[in-house]
Design a protein around this motif. Structure first.
Motif, PDB file in Angstrom:
ATOM      1  N   ILE A 103      57.462  33.492  11.493  1.00 39.41           N
ATOM      2  CA  ILE A 103      57.959  34.628  12.573  1.00 39.41           C
ATOM      3  C   ILE A 103      58.176  35.952  12.038  1.00 39.41           C
ATOM      4  N   ASP A 104      58.639  36.231  10.786  1.00 46.01           N
ATOM      5  CA  ASP A 104      58.808  37.431  10.381  1.00 46.01           C
ATOM      6  C   ASP A 104      57.373  38.482  10.284  1.00 46.01           C
ATOM      7  N   ARG A 105      56.266  37.471   9.850  1.00 51.69           N
ATOM      8  CA  ARG A 105      54.918  38.270   9.896  1.00 51.69           C
ATOM      9  C   ARG A 105      54.563  38.535  11.189  1.00 51.69           C
ATOM     10  N   LYS A 106      54.661  37.745  12.157  1.00 51.51           N
ATOM     11  CA  LYS A 106      54.309  38.142  13.517  1.00 51.51           C
ATOM     12  C   LYS A 106      55.184  39.470  13.881  1.00 51.51           C
ATOM     13  N   LEU A 132      55.785  44.883  15.427  1.00 55.07           N
ATOM     14  CA  LEU A 132      56.419  46.274  15.294  1.00 55.07           C
ATOM     15  C   LEU A 132      55.357  47.326  14.931  1.00 55.07           C
ATOM     16  N   GLN A 133      54.290  46.811  13.970  1.00 50.11           N
ATOM     17  CA  GLN A 133      53.380  47.774  13.565  1.00 50.11           C
ATOM     18  C   GLN A 133      52.328  48.208  14.742  1.00 50.11           C
ATOM     19  N   GLN A 134      52.474  47.251  15.783  1.00 48.46           N
ATOM     20  CA  GLN A 134      51.340  47.864  16.997  1.00 48.46           C
ATOM     21  C   GLN A 134      52.193  48.754  17.839  1.00 48.46           C
ATOM     22  N   ASP A 135      53.435  48.306  18.041  1.00 49.84           N
ATOM     23  CA  ASP A 135      54.240  49.047  18.884  1.00 49.84           C
ATOM     24  C   ASP A 135      55.683  48.910  18.544  1.00 49.84           C
ATOM     25  N   SER A 136      56.176  49.911  17.863  1.00 50.02           N
ATOM     26  CA  SER A 136      57.635  49.726  17.455  1.00 50.02           C
ATOM     27  C   SER A 136      58.652  50.076  18.416  1.00 50.02           C
ATOM     28  N   GLY A 147      63.859  46.765   2.899  1.00 51.66           N
ATOM     29  CA  GLY A 147      63.100  47.877   2.598  1.00 51.66           C
ATOM     30  C   GLY A 147      61.667  47.512   2.859  1.00 51.66           C
ATOM     31  N   ILE A 148      61.365  46.138   3.590  1.00 52.07           N
ATOM     32  CA  ILE A 148      59.978  45.885   4.005  1.00 52.07           C
ATOM     33  C   ILE A 148      59.777  46.891   5.311  1.00 52.07           C
ATOM     34  N   VAL A 149      60.479  47.071   6.371  1.00 56.49           N
ATOM     35  CA  VAL A 149      60.240  48.243   7.123  1.00 56.49           C
ATOM     36  C   VAL A 149      61.013  49.453   6.682  1.00 56.49           C
ATOM     37  N   GLY A 204      45.944  50.243  10.146  1.00 57.10           N
ATOM     38  CA  GLY A 204      45.988  49.034  10.292  1.00 57.10           C
ATOM     39  C   GLY A 204      47.254  48.260   9.881  1.00 57.10           C
ATOM     40  N   PRO A 205      47.569  46.992  10.481  1.00 52.89           N
ATOM     41  CA  PRO A 205      48.811  46.536  10.258  1.00 52.89           C
ATOM     42  C   PRO A 205      48.706  45.820   9.031  1.00 52.89           C
ATOM     43  N   VAL A 206      49.860  45.971   8.244  1.00 50.40           N
ATOM     44  CA  VAL A 206      49.998  45.588   7.107  1.00 50.40           C
ATOM     45  C   VAL A 206      50.496  43.796   7.003  1.00 50.40           C
ATOM     46  N   ARG A 207      49.831  42.995   6.485  1.00 49.26           N
ATOM     47  CA  ARG A 207      50.165  41.572   6.910  1.00 49.26           C
ATOM     48  C   ARG A 207      50.255  40.641   5.669  1.00 49.26           C
TER      49      ARG A 207
END
Length: 149
Positions: free
Chosen positions: A4-7, A12-16, A45-47, A146-149
């Motif tokens: 869920i955190d990854r999704k 958020l990276q696609q549209d914050s 600190g991930i975001v 590109g999003p970081v996954r």
């Protein structure tokens, strides 16, 4: 971090700017749980921050290049001065210290080739630690942000 955190991070990276309620609905979790997860990712600190992605060409910045910089001096003081100088230049949008032939790789955005030449002659080539630079002009972007996954 779970799935869920990854999704959540991908969304958020696609549209914050997605409202928390929409984000929660998209992930099939409650709004309060979603808000707690976002806050936890920020606090860990991930975001790091939220930002707008700007189209350089629409801003009049039609010249883009990757510059491979080779240094002659690698002492601590010379490196610190070079890094500080690079950080102050608005044309340098990204800078990486790397392994391999070049010591640093710079992503440069400016209005045109004349502005780039001014950057080279008036800034880069006058840096005491710089020996040489090789420029690769970007013809077109294939993938960026590109999003970081």
């Amino acid at each position: 971090m779970d799935d869920i955190d990854r999704k959540l991070l991908t969304s958020l990276q696609q549209d914050s700017r997605l409202p928390n309620a929409q984000l929660a609905e998209k992930l099939n979790i409650s709004a309060s749980s979603c808000w707690r997860r976002v806050k936890a990712l920020e606090e860990a600190g991930i975001v790091e921050r939220y930002a707008a992605i700007v189209n350089p060409k629409q801003m009049g910045l039609r010249f883009e290049a990757i510059v491979h910089v080779h240094l002659t001096r690698h002492d601590t003081e010379a490196l610190a001065r070079f890094i500080a100088a690079v950080q102050r230049r608005e044309e340098v949008t990204e800078c990486y210290a790397t392994t391999g032939q070049a010591d640093y790789h710079l992503r440069i955005l400016c209005r045109d080739i004349d502005a780039y030449n001014e950057f080279l002659e008036g800034f880069l080539f006058v840096q005491p630690a710089v020996n040489s630079a090789q420029t690769n002009v970007v013809l077109r972007r294939i993938k960026a942000n590109g999003p970081v996954r």
